[in-house]
Design a protein around this motif. Structure first.
Motif, PDB file in Angstrom:
ATOM      1  N   THR A   9       0.837  -1.199   0.000  1.00  0.00           N
ATOM      2  CA  THR A   9       0.000   0.000   0.000  1.00  0.00           C
ATOM      3  C   THR A   9       0.872   1.249   0.000  1.00  0.00           C
ATOM      4  O   THR A   9       1.777   1.384   0.832  1.00  0.00           O
ATOM      5  N   ILE A  10       0.573   2.157  -0.932  1.00  0.00           N
ATOM      6  CA  ILE A  10       1.279   3.426  -1.023  1.00  0.00           C
ATOM      7  C   ILE A  10       0.308   4.547  -0.654  1.00  0.00           C
ATOM      8  O   ILE A  10      -0.790   4.630  -1.214  1.00  0.00           O
ATOM      9  N   ALA A  46      -1.675   7.201   8.322  1.00  0.00           N
ATOM     10  CA  ALA A  46      -0.405   6.531   8.609  1.00  0.00           C
ATOM     11  C   ALA A  46      -0.425   5.831   9.962  1.00  0.00           C
ATOM     12  O   ALA A  46       0.198   4.782  10.145  1.00  0.00           O
ATOM     13  N   ALA A  47      -1.145   6.404  10.922  1.00  0.00           N
ATOM     14  CA  ALA A  47      -1.197   5.828  12.260  1.00  0.00           C
ATOM     15  C   ALA A  47      -2.330   4.836  12.440  1.00  0.00           C
ATOM     16  O   ALA A  47      -2.493   4.260  13.516  1.00  0.00           O
ATOM     17  N   LEU A  54       4.559   2.580   2.337  1.00  0.00           N
ATOM     18  CA  LEU A  54       5.442   3.674   1.916  1.00  0.00           C
ATOM     19  C   LEU A  54       4.572   4.906   1.683  1.00  0.00           C
ATOM     20  O   LEU A  54       3.385   4.790   1.337  1.00  0.00           O
ATOM     21  N   ILE A  55       5.157   6.084   1.850  1.00  0.00           N
ATOM     22  CA  ILE A  55       4.421   7.337   1.653  1.00  0.00           C
ATOM     23  C   ILE A  55       5.122   8.189   0.611  1.00  0.00           C
ATOM     24  O   ILE A  55       6.338   8.428   0.698  1.00  0.00           O
ATOM     25  N   LEU A  56       4.360   8.640  -0.400  1.00  0.00           N
ATOM     26  CA  LEU A  56       4.819   9.646  -1.372  1.00  0.00           C
ATOM     27  C   LEU A  56       4.277  10.979  -0.899  1.00  0.00           C
ATOM     28  O   LEU A  56       3.062  11.179  -0.848  1.00  0.00           O
ATOM     29  N   LEU A  57       5.153  11.906  -0.558  1.00  0.00           N
ATOM     30  CA  LEU A  57       4.748  13.101   0.173  1.00  0.00           C
ATOM     31  C   LEU A  57       5.144  14.381  -0.548  1.00  0.00           C
ATOM     32  O   LEU A  57       6.332  14.622  -0.807  1.00  0.00           O
ATOM     33  N   PRO A  83       8.750   4.250   5.341  1.00  0.00           N
ATOM     34  CA  PRO A  83       9.624   5.064   4.489  1.00  0.00           C
ATOM     35  C   PRO A  83       8.852   6.180   3.796  1.00  0.00           C
ATOM     36  O   PRO A  83       7.720   5.996   3.349  1.00  0.00           O
ATOM     37  N   VAL A  84       9.480   7.349   3.722  1.00  0.00           N
ATOM     38  CA  VAL A  84       8.878   8.529   3.101  1.00  0.00           C
ATOM     39  C   VAL A  84       9.737   8.956   1.922  1.00  0.00           C
ATOM     40  O   VAL A  84      10.952   9.120   2.053  1.00  0.00           O
ATOM     41  N   ILE A  85       9.091   9.126   0.767  1.00  0.00           N
ATOM     42  CA  ILE A  85       9.749   9.696  -0.408  1.00  0.00           C
ATOM     43  C   ILE A  85       9.075  11.022  -0.723  1.00  0.00           C
ATOM     44  O   ILE A  85       7.860  11.075  -0.947  1.00  0.00           O
ATOM     45  N   PHE A  86       9.839  12.106  -0.706  1.00  0.00           N
ATOM     46  CA  PHE A  86       9.280  13.389  -1.105  1.00  0.00           C
ATOM     47  C   PHE A  86       9.121  13.435  -2.619  1.00  0.00           C
ATOM     48  O   PHE A  86      10.032  13.043  -3.356  1.00  0.00           O
ATOM     49  N   VAL A  87       7.969  13.870  -3.070  1.00  0.00           N
ATOM     50  CA  VAL A  87       7.708  14.081  -4.494  1.00  0.00           C
ATOM     51  C   VAL A  87       7.249  15.525  -4.624  1.00  0.00           C
ATOM     52  O   VAL A  87       6.133  15.877  -4.235  1.00  0.00           O
ATOM     53  N   THR A  88       8.099  16.394  -5.180  1.00  0.00           N
ATOM     54  CA  THR A  88       7.859  17.834  -5.086  1.00  0.00           C
ATOM     55  C   THR A  88       8.459  18.595  -6.257  1.00  0.00           C
ATOM     56  O   THR A  88       9.374  18.112  -6.923  1.00  0.00           O
TER      57      THR A  88
END
Length: 375
Positions: A9-10, A46-47, A54-57, A83-88
């Motif tokens: 799940t993303i 998330a909680a 994983l989170i695309l943030l 894990p967090v990946i910034f997408v910006t």
């Protein structure tokens, strides 16, 4: 818990519908997606019970920024490992450095490349699986160590109980004597532990070990002949000489057990000291070695006072037990001669605890009544 073989799940966090639709289209073949259009909603998802893998943030959002969301995620033990990946669209080096410093595992700038996003996600999910595996293994090993420690502690307790019970079956003293002296010793140790000369030795761990091993103080009596051990009167000099050997017999029995183990362990070390030296006296007039003062182990000094107090108050075939007040007076008279003066002073301060222990573990209703305050 997610079903086996289910898609990862993303969680996509972005306030722009077009960006959400684009990322959803990129992910839909390989992943389940959840959507949050603001930071508050992202933290709630998330909680939750069905956490994302994983989170695309995004960073630039109204209200909480992506940086704020990442800080909150990494500050919460429940979400710290997601894990967090910034997408910006923020493409400055300083922006990327800040994102990684906050705990993100990667930083992707817009406009995105679908193959790049998928490759980065795959890499991070693979790393997460390995980290989760190692974390689970560590938890298993920790629980296994705790279980083994409990087993060892239980084995120690059973061994001590069995050995003490063996001595009890041959002696005129009762199992309650063993309980009482153990509790006296613990109460006295806790009272003197704050004095500088005892502080290093009387740690929580050592006091607990002393409490557990105190029942072995007279284990050597199993080696004393019945006609002496069970004699209902005073010993002749030659009989007393034989009786005194119970300290050495007890030490040697514990030493033999220790040699069988092949290692020295704390609980047997204290047991040896108590069995061998609890009849030593502060002025050097005790036995078996005539040790004096600080030569006598602290453990044995504690047991000496506890054992004498209980011997004084206890009834035997050949004597009646003393009243508590009489026993206290005799202990006080032994200050600096029979007993360590600091231990006597401590005993006098907590003598009511000794009285309460004597009453609680008395050998019968009559003795229990005798140790009630005011009796």
């Amino acid at each position: 818990m997610k079903p086996l073989n289910s898609k990862p799940t993303i969680l996509v966090v972005d306030d722009t519908p077009d960006n959400i639709d684009l990322l959803r289209a990129v992910l839909e073949d390989d992943y389940r997606t959840k959507i949050a259009v603001n930071g508050e909603r992202a933290l709630k998802i998330a909680a939750g019970s069905d956490q994302p893998d994983l989170i695309l943030l995004d960073i630039m959002m109204p209200g909480m920024s992506g940086y704020d969301v990442c800080r909150a995620l990494k500050a919460d033990p429940a979400t710290v490992n997601i894990p967090v990946i910034f997408v910006t669209a923020m493409s400055e080096v300083a922006d990327e450095q800040l994102g990684l410093a906050l705990g993100a595992v990667d930083y992707i700038t817009k406009p995105i490349s679908a193959p790049l996003v998928l490759a980065r996600i795959k890499t991070q999910l693979g790393m997460k699986r390995m980290q989760d595996f190692l974390r689970d293994q560590n938890h298993y090993l920790e629980s296994e160590v705790e279980r083994r420690v409990r087993e060892v502690a239980a084995l120690q307790d059973v061994t001590i109980h069995a050995m003490a019970s063996l001595a009890e079956t041959r002696d005129s003293e009762t199992g309650n004597h063993i309980r009482r002296t153990s509790f006296y010793l613990k109460a006295l140790a806790e009272q003197v532990r704050h004095l500088p000369r005892f502080r290093d030795f009387l740690t929580d761990k050592n006091i607990e070990l002393l409490f557990k091993t105190a029942p072995l103080h007279d284990i050597g009596k199993v080696g004393i002949p019945d006609h002496i051990l069970l004699k209902p009167g005073r010993f002749e000099p030659h009989e007393m000489a034989i009786m005194k050997t119970h300290t050495t017999l007890g030490r040697d029995a514990i030493l033999a057990a220790e040699r069988e183990l092949g290692i020295e362990v704390d609980f047997l070390k204290h047991a040896k000291e108590i069995a061998y030296s609890h009849h030593e006296k502060w002025d050097g007039s005790g036995y078996p070695l005539g040790l004096a003062g600080e030569q006598i182990p602290i453990s044995a000094r504690l047991m000496a006072l506890a054992d004498v107090y209980d011997a004084l108050i206890s009834s035997r075939i050949y004597k009646d037990g003393m009243r508590h007040e009489e026993a206290v007076k005799i202990i006080a008279q032994g200050r600096g001669t029979h007993f360590d003066a600091d231990m006597v002073d401590a005993f006098l301060l907590i003598q009511e605890q000794f009285r309460a222990i004597a009453s609680r573990y008395a050998d019968g209703v009559r003795e229990a009544a005798a140790f009630s305050p005011g009796s």
